[in-house]
Each structure stands twice: as C-alpha cells, then as structure tokens.
Design an enzyme around this catalytic site. Structure first.
Site, mmCIF file in Angstrom:
data_model
loop_
_atom_site.group_PDB
_atom_site.id
_atom_site.type_symbol
_atom_site.label_atom_id
_atom_site.label_comp_id
_atom_site.label_asym_id
_atom_site.label_seq_id
_atom_site.Cartn_x
_atom_site.Cartn_y
_atom_site.Cartn_z
ATOM 1 N N ASN A 50 0.814 -1.215 0.000
ATOM 2 C CA ASN A 50 0.000 0.000 0.000
ATOM 3 C C ASN A 50 0.852 1.272 0.000
ATOM 4 O O ASN A 50 0.321 2.369 0.191
ATOM 5 C CB ASN A 50 -0.919 0.021 1.223
ATOM 6 C CG ASN A 50 -2.002 -1.036 1.147
ATOM 7 O OD1 ASN A 50 -2.505 -1.345 0.074
ATOM 8 N ND2 ASN A 50 -2.359 -1.606 2.287
ATOM 9 N N HIS A 136 -15.100 -1.779 5.358
ATOM 10 C CA HIS A 136 -13.927 -2.381 5.990
ATOM 11 C C HIS A 136 -14.274 -2.960 7.361
ATOM 12 O O HIS A 136 -15.191 -2.493 8.046
ATOM 13 C CB HIS A 136 -12.833 -1.318 6.137
ATOM 14 C CG HIS A 136 -11.498 -1.872 6.495
ATOM 15 N ND1 HIS A 136 -11.069 -2.003 7.803
ATOM 16 C CD2 HIS A 136 -10.484 -2.338 5.714
ATOM 17 C CE1 HIS A 136 -9.847 -2.509 7.810
ATOM 18 N NE2 HIS A 136 -9.468 -2.728 6.559
ATOM 19 N N GLU A 176 -16.799 4.141 1.648
ATOM 20 C CA GLU A 176 -15.380 4.366 1.371
ATOM 21 C C GLU A 176 -15.247 5.052 0.022
ATOM 22 O O GLU A 176 -16.110 4.910 -0.844
ATOM 23 C CB GLU A 176 -14.615 3.032 1.377
ATOM 24 C CG GLU A 176 -14.731 2.291 2.696
ATOM 25 C CD GLU A 176 -14.034 0.935 2.700
ATOM 26 O OE1 GLU A 176 -13.145 0.708 1.849
ATOM 27 O OE2 GLU A 176 -14.385 0.099 3.559
ATOM 28 N N SER A 180 -10.988 -1.107 -0.447
ATOM 29 C CA SER A 180 -9.649 -1.676 -0.319
ATOM 30 C C SER A 180 -9.464 -2.972 -1.083
ATOM 31 O O SER A 180 -8.353 -3.282 -1.517
ATOM 32 C CB SER A 180 -9.320 -1.906 1.159
ATOM 33 O OG SER A 180 -10.240 -2.804 1.748
ATOM 34 N N ASP A 205 -14.396 6.646 4.551
ATOM 35 C CA ASP A 205 -13.035 6.163 4.750
ATOM 36 C C ASP A 205 -12.268 6.415 3.450
ATOM 37 O O ASP A 205 -12.537 5.789 2.425
ATOM 38 C CB ASP A 205 -13.070 4.673 5.092
ATOM 39 C CG ASP A 205 -11.700 4.114 5.441
ATOM 40 O OD1 ASP A 205 -10.686 4.737 5.069
ATOM 41 O OD2 ASP A 205 -11.637 3.044 6.072
ATOM 42 N N HIS A 208 -7.488 4.638 1.139
ATOM 43 C CA HIS A 208 -6.786 4.202 -0.069
ATOM 44 C C HIS A 208 -6.796 5.247 -1.179
ATOM 45 O O HIS A 208 -6.187 5.035 -2.234
ATOM 46 C CB HIS A 208 -7.393 2.893 -0.571
ATOM 47 C CG HIS A 208 -7.166 1.744 0.358
ATOM 48 N ND1 HIS A 208 -7.989 1.499 1.439
ATOM 49 C CD2 HIS A 208 -6.198 0.797 0.400
ATOM 50 C CE1 HIS A 208 -7.547 0.442 2.090
ATOM 51 N NE2 HIS A 208 -6.462 -0.001 1.489
ATOM 52 N N LYS A 234 -0.222 4.366 4.204
ATOM 53 C CA LYS A 234 -0.335 3.962 2.804
ATOM 54 C C LYS A 234 0.414 4.980 1.941
ATOM 55 O O LYS A 234 1.629 4.947 1.882
ATOM 56 C CB LYS A 234 -1.808 3.790 2.431
ATOM 57 C CG LYS A 234 -2.450 2.638 3.216
ATOM 58 C CD LYS A 234 -3.887 2.424 2.882
ATOM 59 C CE LYS A 234 -4.427 1.159 3.533
ATOM 60 N NZ LYS A 234 -4.414 1.187 5.014
#
Length: 384
Positions: A50, A136, A176, A180, A205, A208, A234
């Site tokens: 990541n 998540h 998100e 992910s 979220d 990423h 990340k």
C-alpha cells in the site's frame, strides 16, 4: 493451564479454516527496495504493498526520521492526554485539516483504531446507521461496538441506499472512497443528492484514496463527506491515521473516545514526520499521473489472462472465486518471484476470492507485463 477442551476448540477452528482453503501465513520479508521485497533470500516483484507513492522507501525521509529519533528518542511514554501531545502533533493536525479541506483533525495510532474509535464514540443504541455491505472490518467493528441499529446497502448501489433511507431514518451513512479489496468507488454525486434530501451525516473512509486520487491527492469525497478517515500508513509511507471532522466531533472524541484516551501516543517525532510527508505528497503530481496511466494499462493487460478485472484506480481485483484455487495461484506466482495477495473469506465474501493487485509509483510497464505473462501461463497450465 487452560482447559484442554478449550485448547482443542482453538485447534479445530484453525484446522477448519485451513481445510476450507482459508489458512493464513506470515511471510517474513528481510528487505525492501522499491517495488521489490526480499523473501526467502530472493528478490520478488511486490504487488501487495500500500506504499502507493513509494514514500516509505524515500531516502531523504529516512534520513530525516533518523535525525528526529536522535533528537527526541523512540517513544512518547504516555497517552496524548498526559504528556504525549507535542506541538508538532498539533501543527500536523492543523496542516492535514487545511490541506484536505476540513475544520479540524485528530491523529490516532492506526486506521483500524481511527474507524473503531470514531464510530463507537459518536453513536449509541439510540441511532441508526447505514453502511456499504463491503465496508472495511474496522468500520463494522465500530458499528457493532456502538450498539447502534444498522442496515447494509448493496455495494455502491445508491438506489438501494435510497430505499433504506426511506424506510429507516438514519443518523449517518458510512462508505469508502476507494474500496480496499474491490478497488472501486461510489457515485459521490448521487451520495450528495441523497445527503441533501435526507440530511444524514456522511462518513467516508478515504484511506486508499488520500495522497493518490483527486486534486493534489485530496481524495474523492471532498464537499460530500462530513467526516473522513485517512491513514498515514499507505500513500504517506508512515504509520498512524487521522480523522478529519468538525471541531465539535474532535472535541467529543478527545473527551469520550476510548481508543484515543487509553492508548500510548505515537512517538514524539511523529508530527514532524507527518508535516514533512505532507509536503512530499503535495509534490507527487508526477507519481499520481504515473499511477493513473499504469492502472489503465494494467486493467487492459491483465484482462488478457481471462480473469474478470475489477477496480478503476491503483487497486485491481482479479476475480477467481474458489478459495483454494486463489491460494494456489498466489503460491505459484510467489514461486515465480511475484507477490500478489490472495484475498479470501472473511476479507471478501465466501466463494468470491480475488487476487488483489496493488500498483505503486515504483512499478513500471515491464512489471505489469511480467505479472500478466506469469499469470496467463499459470492459468493455461490449469486447463491442460
């Protein structure tokens, strides 16, 4: 000693997981160099990192960290509410809030801890929450700890979310910006329309996406999310996480957030490193553009393997389905010197195992083509 029946139950649980093709192993890496890792003494091409911008291996940042460690030592020695908050921590929180466009910010120890603390602290059994079915595990844990009532909407399906909002008046919707495992994103224009109509708190979220997607790496949910969670482990190449939120939410977390109050603070140099890394993230326009182009190429080339490809950015999901087959492919790729994560239940739904490919700014076209060729060869051998 624990009761023998208890020990046997643990052994049976592990054996059942392994028999179902869901066993987990720790791979001992002994070195990193760009998009390569050293595993079993040999360099492997790594598609499981990541470290999207390659900053975790940045030599200048490593030298700055070493200097800060010599000045401040290795640990904080207390929680943030005792003596664990440094001036640079507060400066870093302010800088993150300003860069990403939120009123305030609170830094915590990890992304999991941030989601868990945020949700479990803000909500109670008086509330109703709606969350994406692929949210998540840290979000799910936070919802369960909050004891709020909750319902899940089908992944990225705004029509289903609307039906739930019409049925269950919700205090918050949780999603998100870049999932992910799937590597896809919701339609934030649709989310905003629903938010304007139903008046819920929108929590996103962005772990990423921050650093990579959106203008200057500012993510995808700006102007829609009321609260956003980001990670420093990340694209920022460090560790820790942060919550971007209204000032009243930050104050509430400081007073009531157990995951903030009752844990040792990050090292005293952490705030200085966040400030330095944020400046580097600002300057990573070329890396972001390289990742965008590489993602387009990877989707095109990996589709030639015969696997269905999901994801619209730097995380791609290669749909395998069967857990045992997915693990076999990952193992065979590792024998070819390529590390790809086999995501299986409970990380993804049962029977929907994927090979998760993470692209970083350290990868190049030749790396993608090598993965394509190795995977194509393995799949071809399966059918003979």
């Amino acid at each position: 000693m624990p009761d023998e029946n208890f020990i046997q139950r643990l052994k049976n649980d592990i054996a059942a997981r392994r028999q179902a093709g869901l066993g987990r192993e720790l791979l001992p890496m002994t070195g990193h160099h760009g998009a390569r890792v050293i595993l079993d003494g040999q360099p492997h091409l790594n598609f499981s990192s990541n470290d999207f911008l390659g900053l975790a291996q940045d030599r200048d940042m490593a030298e700055k960290l070493a200097e800060l460690c010599r000045r401040f030592g290795s640990g904080s020695g207390s929680s943030r509410l005792v003596t664990g908050t440094t001036r640079s921590t507060l400066e870093a929180e302010q800088a993150l809030a300003e860069y990403f466009g939120y009123e305030s910010c609170l830094i915590l120890g990890s992304g999991f801890l941030a989601n868990l603390t945020l949700i479990a602290t803000l909500f109670s059994e008086k509330d109703t929450l709606l969350l994406d079915k692929r949210a998540h595990a840290s979000t799910v844990a936070g919802v369960r700890h909050s004891r709020a009532g909750f319902h899940t909407f089908r992944h990225n399906r705004m029509g289903h979310l609307r039906k739930l909002l019409e049925t269950y008046p919700a205090q918050a919707v949780l999603t998100e910006s870049l999932f992910s495992m799937d590597g896809d994103s919701p339609d934030f224009n649709a989310v905003k329309c629903l938010k304007d109509e139903f008046g819920f708190l929108c929590i996103v979220d962005e772990a990423h996406a921050f650093g990579v997607l959106g203008e200057g790496g500012r993510g995808l949910a700006g102007g829609v999310a009321d609260v956003a969670v980001g990670t420093l482990g990340k694209a920022f190449g460090m560790f820790g996480a942060f919550i971007l939120c209204p000032a009243v939410v930050r104050e509430h977390l400081i007073h009531f957030g157990q995951g903030f109050i009752y844990t040792t603070a990050l090292p005293p140099w952490h705030g200085d490193m966040v400030l330095a890394m944020l400046e580097r993230v600002r300057q990573c326009g070329e890396q972001r553009e390289h990742l965008r182009r590489l993602g387009d190429l990877a989707r095109e080339e990996l589709s030639k393997t015969g696997l269905c490809i999901g994801g619209n950015a730097h995380i791609l999901s290669l749909e395998v389905g069967d857990e045992n087959r997915c693990q076999r492919l990952a193992t065979k790729l590792r024998e070819e010197g390529i590390v790809v994560f086999a995501a299986r239940y409970p990380t993804v739904p049962l029977g929907q195992a994927i090979l998760r490919v993470c692209l970083t700014a350290e990868h190049d076209v030749a790396d993608v083509l090598r993965l394509r060729d190795a995977l194509s060869s393995l799949i071809q051998k399966e059918s003979t």
